[in-house]
Motif scaffolding. Sequence first.
Motif, PDB file in Angstrom:
ATOM      1  N   PRO A 366       0.797  -1.237   0.000  1.00  0.00           N
ATOM      2  CA  PRO A 366       0.000   0.000   0.000  1.00  0.00           C
ATOM      3  C   PRO A 366       0.823   1.278   0.000  1.00  0.00           C
ATOM      4  O   PRO A 366       0.328   2.342  -0.407  1.00  0.00           O
ATOM      5  CB  PRO A 366      -0.819  -0.118   1.292  1.00  0.00           C
ATOM      6  N   TYR A 367       2.074   1.180   0.432  1.00  0.00           N
ATOM      7  CA  TYR A 367       2.911   2.376   0.522  1.00  0.00           C
ATOM      8  C   TYR A 367       3.698   2.651  -0.762  1.00  0.00           C
ATOM      9  O   TYR A 367       4.378   3.664  -0.873  1.00  0.00           O
ATOM     10  CB  TYR A 367       3.882   2.235   1.701  1.00  0.00           C
ATOM     11  N   GLY A 368       3.653   1.719  -1.703  1.00  0.00           N
ATOM     12  CA  GLY A 368       4.341   1.916  -2.972  1.00  0.00           C
ATOM     13  C   GLY A 368       5.290   0.784  -3.317  1.00  0.00           C
ATOM     14  O   GLY A 368       5.106  -0.357  -2.877  1.00  0.00           O
ATOM     15  N   GLN A 405      -4.098 -11.040  -2.842  1.00  0.00           N
ATOM     16  CA  GLN A 405      -4.659 -10.340  -1.687  1.00  0.00           C
ATOM     17  C   GLN A 405      -4.409  -8.838  -1.772  1.00  0.00           C
ATOM     18  O   GLN A 405      -5.308  -8.036  -1.470  1.00  0.00           O
ATOM     19  CB  GLN A 405      -4.074 -10.911  -0.397  1.00  0.00           C
ATOM     20  N   ARG A 406      -3.201  -8.459  -2.193  1.00  0.00           N
ATOM     21  CA  ARG A 406      -2.891  -7.032  -2.306  1.00  0.00           C
ATOM     22  C   ARG A 406      -3.707  -6.384  -3.424  1.00  0.00           C
ATOM     23  O   ARG A 406      -4.162  -5.245  -3.305  1.00  0.00           O
ATOM     24  CB  ARG A 406      -1.391  -6.830  -2.568  1.00  0.00           C
ATOM     25  N   MET A 407      -3.882  -7.121  -4.523  1.00  0.00           N
ATOM     26  CA  MET A 407      -4.650  -6.566  -5.644  1.00  0.00           C
ATOM     27  C   MET A 407      -6.122  -6.378  -5.266  1.00  0.00           C
ATOM     28  O   MET A 407      -6.782  -5.440  -5.714  1.00  0.00           O
ATOM     29  CB  MET A 407      -4.517  -7.492  -6.865  1.00  0.00           C
ATOM     30  N   LYS A 408      -6.664  -7.284  -4.427  1.00  0.00           N
ATOM     31  CA  LYS A 408      -8.057  -7.161  -3.987  1.00  0.00           C
ATOM     32  C   LYS A 408      -8.223  -6.014  -2.996  1.00  0.00           C
ATOM     33  O   LYS A 408      -9.260  -5.341  -2.973  1.00  0.00           O
ATOM     34  CB  LYS A 408      -8.515  -8.469  -3.341  1.00  0.00           C
ATOM     35  N   SER A 409      -7.180  -5.817  -2.172  1.00  0.00           N
ATOM     36  CA  SER A 409      -7.298  -4.845  -1.081  1.00  0.00           C
ATOM     37  C   SER A 409      -6.893  -3.436  -1.486  1.00  0.00           C
ATOM     38  O   SER A 409      -7.405  -2.465  -0.905  1.00  0.00           O
ATOM     39  CB  SER A 409      -6.450  -5.301   0.114  1.00  0.00           C
ATOM     40  N   TYR A 410      -5.993  -3.312  -2.455  1.00  0.00           N
ATOM     41  CA  TYR A 410      -5.443  -1.990  -2.775  1.00  0.00           C
ATOM     42  C   TYR A 410      -5.486  -1.763  -4.287  1.00  0.00           C
ATOM     43  O   TYR A 410      -4.895  -2.510  -5.062  1.00  0.00           O
ATOM     44  CB  TYR A 410      -4.004  -1.861  -2.275  1.00  0.00           C
ATOM     45  N   SER A 411      -6.172  -0.726  -4.687  1.00  0.00           N
ATOM     46  CA  SER A 411      -6.290  -0.423  -6.117  1.00  0.00           C
ATOM     47  C   SER A 411      -4.939  -0.079  -6.738  1.00  0.00           C
ATOM     48  O   SER A 411      -4.705  -0.363  -7.917  1.00  0.00           O
ATOM     49  CB  SER A 411      -7.266   0.737  -6.324  1.00  0.00           C
ATOM     50  N   ALA A 412      -4.051   0.532  -5.930  1.00  0.00           N
ATOM     51  CA  ALA A 412      -2.721   0.874  -6.460  1.00  0.00           C
ATOM     52  C   ALA A 412      -1.955  -0.377  -6.869  1.00  0.00           C
ATOM     53  O   ALA A 412      -1.285  -0.411  -7.914  1.00  0.00           O
ATOM     54  CB  ALA A 412      -1.926   1.669  -5.421  1.00  0.00           C
ATOM     55  N   PHE A 417      -0.097  -4.059 -11.218  1.00  0.00           N
ATOM     56  CA  PHE A 417      -0.074  -5.375 -11.870  1.00  0.00           C
ATOM     57  C   PHE A 417      -0.500  -5.252 -13.332  1.00  0.00           C
ATOM     58  O   PHE A 417       0.108  -5.846 -14.234  1.00  0.00           O
ATOM     59  CB  PHE A 417      -0.991  -6.345 -11.134  1.00  0.00           C
ATOM     60  N   ALA A 418      -1.560  -4.484 -13.576  1.00  0.00           N
ATOM     61  CA  ALA A 418      -2.039  -4.308 -14.953  1.00  0.00           C
ATOM     62  C   ALA A 418      -0.958  -3.668 -15.825  1.00  0.00           C
ATOM     63  O   ALA A 418      -0.755  -4.076 -16.985  1.00  0.00           O
ATOM     64  CB  ALA A 418      -3.309  -3.448 -14.954  1.00  0.00           C
TER      65      ALA A 418
END
Length: 446
Positions: A366-368, A405-412, A417-418
Amino acid sequence: MTVPAAPTSTAIALPNSTALTGKMLDDLTKVLGVARSTLPSDQQIAHAWTNLPRLLEKIPHQHRNETVVRMCVAVSAGLFDSAINYAWNAAVVELREKVRRFGLAVIHHVTGSTFDEAALLDLKDAELLSLCLKLNLISEDGFFFLDQCRDTRNNFSAAHPSMGNLDEDEFLVFLSRCSRHALTAEHNPRGVDLHAFLAAIKASGFTKEQLQTWIQRLQQTFEAQRDALFGTLHGIYCDPASGEQTRLNALNVFEPFKASLSPKAQSDLVDRHQEYKAKGDNQRSKASSQFFENLGLLSLLGETELHAIFTNASQNLLAVHNEMNNFYNEPPFARRLSEIMVGSAVPASAQYAVVEAIVTCAVGNPYGVSNAAVPWYEKMIRSFSPNEVAIMLNFGSLPNTIINQRMKSYSACRNRFAKLVTLINPGSVPTLSQTQYNFWVAESKK
């Protein structure tokens, strides 16, 4: 003071001796009651004598010595069996000189035992030719033709009871081969002085000129010594007592030869590496792996070894990524994994771990992401094989993975990933993964 110029090859005009020797041979055979036909005819002698200057002109000035003079005298009398003996003696003397100039002290790498002047003089002609071939003092063609000359000299010259007679044409061919392959080939590589080589490697860092000099010496020496020196460079690099500069010197000298290693050199290096592992010498074993890695030769170590190297590098990268200050600590670990991938394809058994580590770190948290490591991640993703591409795309939907899990939780993380998917070469996308690929490419444009 003017330095005199080196003597150059000039046209040779031999004295007209045919009339003199022809009458002498007639009188001599008559006195001894021997038929004149037992010796070459005047026409044969004249033919050889007429063509001799052209061959003599090809012999460098320094080799036109007493032996060559005796050869000419023998030709003038039609004694072609004696003439080839003199020609062969001149060739053998020069081949021995070539060996001396190469360096007697380093030839033990070929012979396997101490080699000195006495050993050189004890060599049979066949052994001398074989040694000269191994030392690159004569070519394979030269060895073939000189070995024929040796056989001719042993069976048809005055040195031994002859199996038959030589005519003038056979003598001229014999001299031509001796001249071309033994007397006129002035290229004389030198062996590498091992003590000087080791001292230089272990001294201070090489200048550009020093490095080029040692590379040239290894290029010029014979294959057996060159292969032995490759093993020496590997041993120096793996020695715990070697300083960083010494290791760099060893790598820099080895670098130009890595793509042309002989099968024996490759085998010897792998055997050394496995011996360190078998003895439990962890320091040398680890350094050996780094040696292969730095030179891009990891593929020599085999599938099992490569699996361990790739998975360990991937685990180390993930471990750093999950610790504090990961943004600052990731770059060197990302760079190392990238360098390993450049040197060797990822074994199938390690591909999941490698792709997971790269994509997890590249997606970030989430922080980058670690900005300094991003170029390495992008480089590795661009190089993914079709199977690695499939693994990466599956992470977009696989449950219970950090990436998902990170992709589901954080749009960034989802957006990153995209964007990473767009780095993939479309030609590397397997057919079964095409739908996933198209989905994420579309997502990247939103």
